[in-house]
Design a protein around this motif. Structure first.
Motif, PDB file in Angstrom:
ATOM      1  N   ALA A 300       0.830  -1.215   0.000  1.00 26.19           N
ATOM      2  CA  ALA A 300       0.000   0.000   0.000  1.00 26.19           C
ATOM      3  C   ALA A 300       0.860   1.259   0.000  1.00 26.19           C
ATOM      4  O   ALA A 300       0.480   2.277  -0.582  1.00 26.19           O
ATOM      5  CB  ALA A 300      -0.927   0.011   1.210  1.00 26.19           C
ATOM      6  N   GLY A 360      -1.508  -5.463   1.854  1.00 24.96           N
ATOM      7  CA  GLY A 360      -1.864  -4.156   1.288  1.00 24.96           C
ATOM      8  C   GLY A 360      -2.106  -4.174  -0.215  1.00 24.96           C
ATOM      9  O   GLY A 360      -2.104  -3.117  -0.853  1.00 24.96           O
ATOM     10  N   CYS A 442      -3.185  -1.714   6.859  1.00 26.15           N
ATOM     11  CA  CYS A 442      -3.418  -1.939   5.426  1.00 26.15           C
ATOM     12  C   CYS A 442      -4.346  -3.131   5.233  1.00 26.15           C
ATOM     13  O   CYS A 442      -4.670  -3.845   6.183  1.00 26.15           O
ATOM     14  CB  CYS A 442      -2.084  -2.180   4.708  1.00 26.15           C
TER      15      CYS A 442
END
Ligand code: ADP
Length: 584
Positions: A300, A360, A442
């Motif tokens: 992420a 993520g 995440c």
């Protein structure tokens, strides 16, 4: 190593604060924490970096590395598995999440395994077992003239033992129980979780063979065999067994399936025997007495805003740096870890398996505005994981130069094919990251979001509400944000029925339940193609999913080269970990 005074303070999200203080901080006899987040991450970073001192040809200095590890973790770019965070630099010092123990066909061996599992659970690890070597129920027992009670009755003992050992406070042990599909007690095993609450400390999976799958395809009978005597024990109709399996998975989510021949096709050290089980969540096949430590890169945080193409919007250079550092970290964890049995230490040190994966992923897709259920997302998954595997291998090669290859290298498939030398027999695994993703804030593993806003029950019934930050930001950017809308999303979890939202928003911000099962499978297969071990993936389905849906998911997993698959139909159990507002 003394904690430097100028370490960057750790910024914790609210959920991370709760999780860390409940379970991860070291505590004194009065239950008060002895450390804060900075103390925890420095404890871990310095203990893992200190291993560097053992290698005279190391290209890194331990004190500098400790700082790098500290920054790596506290920027939430990489986290090692929970036992490493809990136990590194402590007296316990057991750092691996995954273990597989053998269960032999004698009372002594069975109870040895129960004892060893208890020791592992105490240290925060999860255990997997194959029960396939146990003689079937009602077979004769030579030494007493009695009859055997079979794998299921022993599984119950493991389950009860687990129940009694709570780990470091509230983490209860997790287990995987596997039975081969050609074991005579297979039908009883498939039905084991018919009653809710039975075997609740176990995930169960049936080990399906290629022969069995071919028999299903052709609608043929297949043979059962008593493992202790090699005696034929009649046949079953493969399609009928497959149907019962599908039916039970629809009812309760269990059993899952693993393709055991595929797992062994990718066994890097076949000279040491076959792999017969995985760890509890299925992502890590191991040899008996083997353990593995995992770690996950948070994708992420690798999004680069303001770039045109997808490829330019990912920070590949930073990803490469993270991978190099993480592989070194995980290799050091092997040495820093103290295992509960000498046999385990020997096996682990011989093959030095590590499992670097990702979390993520759904969050990265949100930022890139690529729908999870799209060919673009599947293609990118392959590209990202191919990169991680290649860089992970390069890092492992570099370590082999500094420290030597893993001791079993010469007899391994890499040694035989002259592909290495590597420091580690396996390098990549995709874990569920159940807790790690909460810490890093995440989305978990390679899963789509369960809901865009939801309540999470963690430990002792505590309830945490979470809104996905990228979704929230996108609503604001598109000027669609309102409190009322947010309430509605928390109720529903999904925005698919919210027709006042622009279509492109509804396309991108999809949740697990909005996605057709085939996309779950395509994504799993794309990551699996470039993963040495396996991929943790649950195909989450709405309550309305049918038995036909489950059957086709199992079949697709087979056709697409997955190593196993787990399904979960919303609401099919009374207590579940995640639920949307609608589900309560
Ligand atoms: P985490 O996020 O805590 O590091 P994961 O959810 O990624 O853990 O799970 C990885 C592996 O860790 C699991 O497959 C299992 O082997 C082990 N594990 C997870 N939860 C538990 C538990 N409650 N008890 C024992 N082992 C566990």
């Amino acid at each position: 190593m003394k904690q430097p005074e100028d370490l960057q303070p750790v910024v914790l999200n609210q959920n991370a604060e709760v999780v860390l203080s409940k379970r991860y901080y070291r505590k004194g006899p009065d239950g008060e924490p002895l450390e804060d987040a900075t103390g925890l991450f420095w404890r871990v970073a310095s203990a893992i970096a200190a291993e560097e001192g053992k290698y005279p040809d190391s290209s890194c200095r331990a004190d500098e590395l400790a700082r790098e590890f500290y920054d790596l973790m506290t920027s939430w770019k990489f986290l090692p598995n929970s036992p490493t965070l809990m136990n590194a630099g402590t007296d316990l010092g057991q750092l691996a999440a995954c273990f597989v123990l053998p269960v032999g066909d004698s009372i002594e061996e069975i109870f040895d395994a129960v004892k060893h599992a208890a020791m592992i659970h105490k240290s925060g690890g999860g255990t997997g077992f194959s029960f396939s070597r146990l003689r079937p129920a009602a077979s004769r027992v030579g030494s007493t003239g009695g009859v055997a009670s079979g794998p299921l009755s022993f599984l119950r003992i493991f389950n009860t033992a687990t129940e009694q050992i709570k780990q470091g406070g509230t983490r209860r042990g997790a287990n995987m129980g596997i039975l081969r599909v050609d074991h005579p007690d297979i039908l009883e095993f498939i039905r084991a979780k018919e009653r809710e609450g039975e075997f609740n400390n176990f995930n169960l999976s049936v080990a399906l063979t290629e022969d069995f799958m071919k028999a299903v395809e052709k609608g043929e009978e297949y043979p059962l065999m008593a493992p202790h005597s090699g005696e034929a024990k009649g046949t079953l109709n493969a399609r009928e067994v497959f149907e019962i399996l599908v039916q039970k998975a629809w009812e309760s989510g269990d059993p899952g399936i693993v393709f055991i021949d595929r797992i062994n096709r990718d066994n890097p050290t076949p000279a040491q025997g076959e792999m017969e089980s995985t760890n509890p969540c299925g992502e890590q096949p191991l040899l008996p007495y083997e353990a593995c430590n995992l770690g996950s890169v948070n994708l992420a945080g690798l999004y680069l805003a303001g770039h045109g193409s997808t490829a330019d919007s990912i920070d590949w250079a930073e990803l490469k740096r993270i991978i190099r550092l993480s592989v070194r970290f995980l290799d050091n964890v092997i040495d820093a870890s103290r295992y509960p049995l000498d046999r385990i230490t020997e096996t682990v040190h011989r093959n030095r398996k590590i499992g670097l994966g990702v979390m993520g992923w759904a969050d990265l897709l949100f930022q890139l505005r690529i729908p999870y259920d799209s060919q673009d997302a599947v293609k990118l998954a392959g590209r990202v994981m191919e990169f991680i595997r290649a860089e992970g291998r390069a890092a492992s090669k570099q370590l082999a130069k500094e420290r030597g290859p893993f001791p079993a290298y010469a007899e391994s498939v890499f040694g035989q094919r002259d592909l290495g030398p590597y420091r580690n027999a396996t390098i990549t695994t995709i874990a569920p990251t159940g807790t790690l993703s909460i810490l890093a804030g995440c989305s978990s593993g390679v899963e789509p979001l369960f809901a865009l806003s939801f309540a999470r029950h963690v430990m002792d019934g505590e309830r945490l509400v979470e809104v996905n930050p990228y979704f929230e930001q996108a609503l604001k950017d598109e000027q669609c944000y309102s409190e009322k809308l947010m309430e509605a999303v928390t109720q529903k979890g999904s925005v698919q029925t919210m027709e006042h939202l622009p279509q492109h928003m509804r396309d991108v911000f999809v949740t697990a339940m909005d996605i057709e099962p085939v996309w779950h499978l395509k994504m799993q297969a794309a990551f699996q193609e470039y993963t040495d071990n396996a991929v943790s993936k649950t195909v989450n389905l709405p309550n309305s999913a049918t038995i036909d849906d489950i059957r086709s998911i199992y079949w697709m997993a087979y056709e697409r080269g997955c190593k196993g698959v787990t399904v979960y139909r919303d609401g099919c159990k009374q207590s579940q970990v995640l639920c949307t507002g609608d589900g309560e």
